[in-house]
Design a protein around this motif. Structure first.
Motif, PDB file in Angstrom:
ATOM      1  N   HIS A  28       1.107  -0.754  -0.217  1.00 53.50           N
ATOM      2  CA  HIS A  28      -0.121   0.107   0.235  1.00 53.50           C
ATOM      3  C   HIS A  28       1.563   1.390  -0.416  1.00 53.50           C
ATOM      4  N   LYS A 125      -0.552  -6.616  16.790  1.00 51.42           N
ATOM      5  CA  LYS A 125      -1.052  -8.204  15.732  1.00 51.42           C
ATOM      6  C   LYS A 125      -2.201  -9.624  16.521  1.00 51.42           C
ATOM      7  N   GLY A 159      10.011   2.598   8.412  1.00 49.75           N
ATOM      8  CA  GLY A 159       8.688   2.914   8.845  1.00 49.75           C
ATOM      9  C   GLY A 159       8.806   3.931  10.452  1.00 49.75           C
ATOM     10  N   ASP A 161       6.725   2.761  12.478  1.00 50.46           N
ATOM     11  CA  ASP A 161       6.274   1.349  13.142  1.00 50.46           C
ATOM     12  C   ASP A 161       7.237   0.474  13.944  1.00 50.46           C
ATOM     13  N   VAL A 200       1.950   6.607   7.134  1.00 52.99           N
ATOM     14  CA  VAL A 200       1.233   6.898   6.268  1.00 52.99           C
ATOM     15  C   VAL A 200      -0.161   6.344   7.598  1.00 52.99           C
ATOM     16  N   LYS A 209      -2.605   2.990  11.577  1.00 53.37           N
ATOM     17  CA  LYS A 209      -1.805   3.602  10.734  1.00 53.37           C
ATOM     18  C   LYS A 209      -2.585   2.692   9.556  1.00 53.37           C
ATOM     19  N   MET A 210      -2.238   3.763   8.055  1.00 50.69           N
ATOM     20  CA  MET A 210      -2.130   2.646   7.076  1.00 50.69           C
ATOM     21  C   MET A 210      -1.747   1.797   7.175  1.00 50.69           C
ATOM     22  N   SER A 211      -2.082   0.722   6.472  1.00 48.29           N
ATOM     23  CA  SER A 211      -1.959  -1.143   7.454  1.00 48.29           C
ATOM     24  C   SER A 211      -3.021  -1.920   6.193  1.00 48.29           C
ATOM     25  N   LYS A 212      -2.007  -3.021   5.742  1.00 48.87           N
ATOM     26  CA  LYS A 212      -2.999  -3.999   4.842  1.00 48.87           C
ATOM     27  C   LYS A 212      -3.492  -5.738   5.783  1.00 48.87           C
ATOM     28  N   SER A 213      -3.630  -5.544   6.713  1.00 48.42           N
ATOM     29  CA  SER A 213      -4.969  -6.344   7.843  1.00 48.42           C
ATOM     30  C   SER A 213      -6.113  -5.130   8.397  1.00 48.42           C
TER      31      SER A 213
END
Ligand code: AQP
Length: 347
Positions: A28, A125, A159, A161, A200, A209-213
């Motif tokens: 992303h 997570k 990043g 994170d 981001v 956070k912009m995240s794939k999950s």
């Protein structure tokens, strides 16, 4: 934990830059701005770059075995499409260099349980059911320390994170050097967390956070999104009832607006202040289309090149094979030396 740099003698080896992206597909805009674009900028900084596809990390959560190799190629394609030249930068799959797993085990025995207990990413997570998380997800930061220290990397672009994991790597390196009376053997790597988009945020929630999950696809711009989808996601992104801020105006209570300005700045290689000055007082009806056009024109060439490469897996495999050989050329002597330092039997 203590900052190991306070007491350890300095490492005197060469500069090396290393980073990785998980082979879980679905890249992303956060990965692009926080990682890929910055790796490319560092490629000609005078230090060799090692960029791996983190497939060992990816399997800390379930990955379909039928898809994992394709996901690995996809990340390699993203590296190349973002501007990394495989002739200059070493691009390789983590699992193809056995020493990553070997060093991770040794460092598992150096790291302390209390250190890992403090890792916030595991807590995020694993969620409410941490007893159901894999052991690998828990020890993930130790594998990350092994990835970095195996190449004696001195700089690690990541990043925001990943900041806590980098601090852990420094602590593990310092403890190894002290425990085994090997002063300065491992460097204490510096995290490179720089630029306007080190974190981001989601397009739907400026606090996440912009995240794939993230379950909402509207929360992120995927590198595989077409122009219409990108424009629509930006048009629908959360803002507020106000207008674009004046230069110098604090934005802590407007996180979504702050995020869109940071994205614009990072994509255009300009500062947030310049962007604020340009759009001050205008409505989002003017700013969002400008941001959408910028995002589409920045990402379209990357996406197109990724697609072209994915249609030629043999070309990607050549890059990965060659990268793995070059990476092993650095990693194998280091793991041999580490085994000697630890005192393992040698033939
Ligand atoms: N939102 C982000 N902003 C800036 N940088 C980011 N990175 C990830 N998200 C953002 C950086 O991208 C690199 C590779 O990340 P990764 O895919 O290996 O793992 P991740 O950080 O776990 O990515 P996600 O999307 O957040 O995955 P999930 O949802 O599984 O947690 C790293 O340098 C990372 O800092």
């Amino acid at each position: 934990m203590t900052d190991a740099s306070a007491t350890a003698p300095a490492y005197t080896g060469p500069r090396r830059i290393l980073s990785g992206i998980q082979a879980s597909g679905a890249l992303h805009l956060g990965n692009y701005l926080g990682a890929l674009k910055r790796f490319t900028a560092l490629q000609d900084s005078g230090a060799p770059c090692f960029l791996f596809v983190a497939d060992l990390h990816a399997i800390t959560v379930w990955q379909d075995p039928a898809l994992l190799a394709a996901q690995t190629r996809e990340i390699a394609a993203a590296y190349i499409a973002s501007g990394l030249d495989p002739a200059k930068s070493t691009i390789f799959p983590q699992s193809a260099v056995r020493a990553h797993a070997e060093l991770a085990w040794i460092l598992n025995c150096v790291a302390r349980l209390g250190w890992l207990d403090r890792m916030t990413q595991f807590k995020e997570k694993s969620g409410k059911h941490k007893e159901r998380a894999s052991v690998g997800l828990y020890t993930y930061p130790v594998l990350q320390a092994a990835d970095i220290l195996l190449y004696k990397a001195t700089e690690v672009p990541v990043g925001e994170d990943q900041k806590q994991h980098l601090e852990l790597t420094r602590d593990i390196a310092g403890k190894f050097n002290t425990d085994f009376n090997a002063p300065g053997y491992f460097p204490l790597p510096e995290p490179l967390i720089q630029g306007p988009a080190t974190r981001v945020m989601s397009l739907r929630d400026g606090a996440a956070k912009m995240s794939k999950s993230d379950p909402s696809d509207q929360s992120r711009i995927n590198l595989t999104d077409d122009a219409d989808t990108i424009a629509s996601k930006i048009r629908k992104s959360k803002t507020d009832m106000g207008v674009m801020p004046e230069p110098g105006e604090g934005l802590d209570d407007r996180p979504e607006v702050k995020n869109l300005i940071a994205i614009y700045a990072a994509l255009s290689d300009r500062t947030r202040e310049e962007i604020t000055a340009e759009f001050a007082g205008q409505g989002f009806g003017a700013f969002k289309p400008a941001l959408a056009d910028l995002a589409v024109s920045s990402l379209a060439p990357v996406t197109a090149e990724m697609r072209r490469l994915m249609d030629d897996p043999a070309e990607i495999d050549r890059v990965l094979r060659d990268g793995a050989e070059r990476a092993a050329g650095i990693a194998d002597p280091v793991i041999a030396e580490v085994k000697k330092i630890v005192g393992f039997w040698q033939a």
